[in-house]
Design a protein around this motif. Sequence first.
Motif, short mmCIF file in Angstrom:
data_model
loop_
_atom_site.label_atom_id
_atom_site.label_comp_id
_atom_site.label_asym_id
_atom_site.label_seq_id
_atom_site.Cartn_x
_atom_site.Cartn_y
_atom_site.Cartn_z
N HIS A 48 -18.66 9.68 6.70
CA HIS A 48 -16.78 9.27 7.44
C HIS A 48 -15.89 10.08 6.68
O HIS A 48 -16.05 10.81 5.53
N THR A 49 -14.87 10.46 7.62
CA THR A 49 -13.69 10.84 7.09
C THR A 49 -12.56 10.41 7.90
O THR A 49 -12.40 9.70 8.58
N PHE A 306 -20.35 6.44 15.69
CA PHE A 306 -19.49 6.68 14.67
C PHE A 306 -19.21 5.21 14.28
O PHE A 306 -18.30 5.02 12.68
N HIS A 307 -19.35 4.45 14.95
CA HIS A 307 -18.94 2.61 13.81
C HIS A 307 -20.87 1.54 14.20
O HIS A 307 -21.28 2.14 14.94
N ARG A 308 -21.42 1.10 13.04
CA ARG A 308 -22.47 -0.01 13.62
C ARG A 308 -22.23 -1.06 14.41
O ARG A 308 -22.97 -1.24 15.31
N ASN A 309 -20.42 -1.07 14.41
CA ASN A 309 -20.42 -2.12 16.07
C ASN A 309 -20.46 -1.92 17.24
O ASN A 309 -19.84 -2.61 17.74
N ALA A 348 -10.40 10.32 14.27
CA ALA A 348 -10.17 10.17 15.27
C ALA A 348 -10.77 8.94 15.97
O ALA A 348 -9.65 7.83 16.34
N SER A 349 -11.40 7.88 14.92
CA SER A 349 -11.65 7.02 15.54
C SER A 349 -11.52 5.23 14.88
O SER A 349 -12.45 4.83 14.59
N PHE A 355 -11.59 0.39 16.65
CA PHE A 355 -12.65 1.51 15.82
C PHE A 355 -13.40 1.78 16.09
O PHE A 355 -15.34 0.73 16.66
N GLY A 356 -14.24 3.12 15.75
CA GLY A 356 -15.32 3.55 15.90
C GLY A 356 -15.36 4.19 17.48
O GLY A 356 -16.08 4.74 17.99
N TYR A 357 -14.33 4.34 17.74
CA TYR A 357 -14.02 5.13 19.14
C TYR A 357 -12.75 5.93 18.78
O TYR A 357 -11.67 5.20 18.98
#
Length: 406
Positions: A48-49, A306-309, A348-349, A355-357
């Motif tokens: 996670h950045t 990039f994210h669980r959702n 960048a997400s 969030f996550g994109y």
Amino acid sequence: MRFSLHFRAGLKRQISELAGEMAAWETAPRIDESEAEKIKRSIKFFAHTAERRDLVVGGVDGSGDYPALSYGDSFIYVTVAHGTRYTADPTHGLRELPAPEAEIVEFSWLPEDPAKRHRAIDAAFERMVGQSIIDVIAESDYRALKDAGTKRGHTIEALARELIRPHAADAGNLAIQLRSTGELAAGLKLIRASDPPKYVLYDGTFSLPFVTRANLSLFHEHLKRLCCVDARKKGIAFMALSKSHGLPGVESLESLVAEASSGAHGIHPEHWYLRIPTQRRDGWSLALIESRSVPPPATVSYLVRFHRNVPVMRLDVDERYWEQFISGETAEATIRNEAKLFEDLDYASHDQRAFGYPYPIKAGHDRASLTEAERTVLRKMIVDAAVEAGMNRKQFKSASVATGHG
């Protein structure tokens, strides 16, 4: 929507049958134990950045009005595309940088007369890109890929002559061609800028649907590969990110991700990637791919989350860029380079609006999307200007308004 009782009963039966077919397809076994083990070994995780420096990410997206108006047997199409540029700001996260060169608005008048239509379509493409069709074909590597895919040579002139140019009323196909050309033209302008981003992200895939056809091709296929050529000359990662991976049985894959991450300290299965294996490079391929052309020619493809959702997405990378800038002398070096790539994209997400994109693509989408009010204003501007030039106002038609849909 109103249904009679008889129609409702038939509707329920059709839906039930449809659900049964879907369930049978989805539960069909696709990954055997041997392949499952290979997949688990190939799944990699990245951190996670939340912090980055000296990072600039660009994104492009487009939309339009296809068509905006008709006038007799001619049609007016409006294409809008935007490229965005964002830099990593230690204090504020992503900070927007100006990118006026990557803002495209194209008004295309396409008559049905074949000769005039061909010239009008070509002129629309050339205005958006800023160079001739002949030059795009000559500078792109699509011709070499087509030669290899069809096992025959093609001249630049023949490819230009045999481009697919739909009828003026073929709104569906023209929308795809004009929008794709606008988006890729915006990406090319970001790549060619004096201060380009490190990454330029395109909402789509590197699919080349006509690359194995003997003669026919789409102009945006040539343009897509020109973006790849120009980007790798400058060390820029031009990549396509698709929210729809188009593969069945991904739930099974996600279960393998959870198994691969279990027992690993500090690893959470929401940040992972899988480089889609190929027989040529890896000696095996995914059963999930089946007969699909994934990766496309001259492409390295990944599945990434990039994210669980957020759903699993597909990232396409130019193969020659990958060989030059990502592939290392050892497998470990390649994994480090891949992790760096996905950590940059993860940074960048993190914008709360997407969030996550990667937000630069979302920002391009927001800027390019036309509201109905904006469409109405643009249509009025076109008609008013045409009437001032001597045309008949009553002959301009908007199909959506005329039929009560707009």
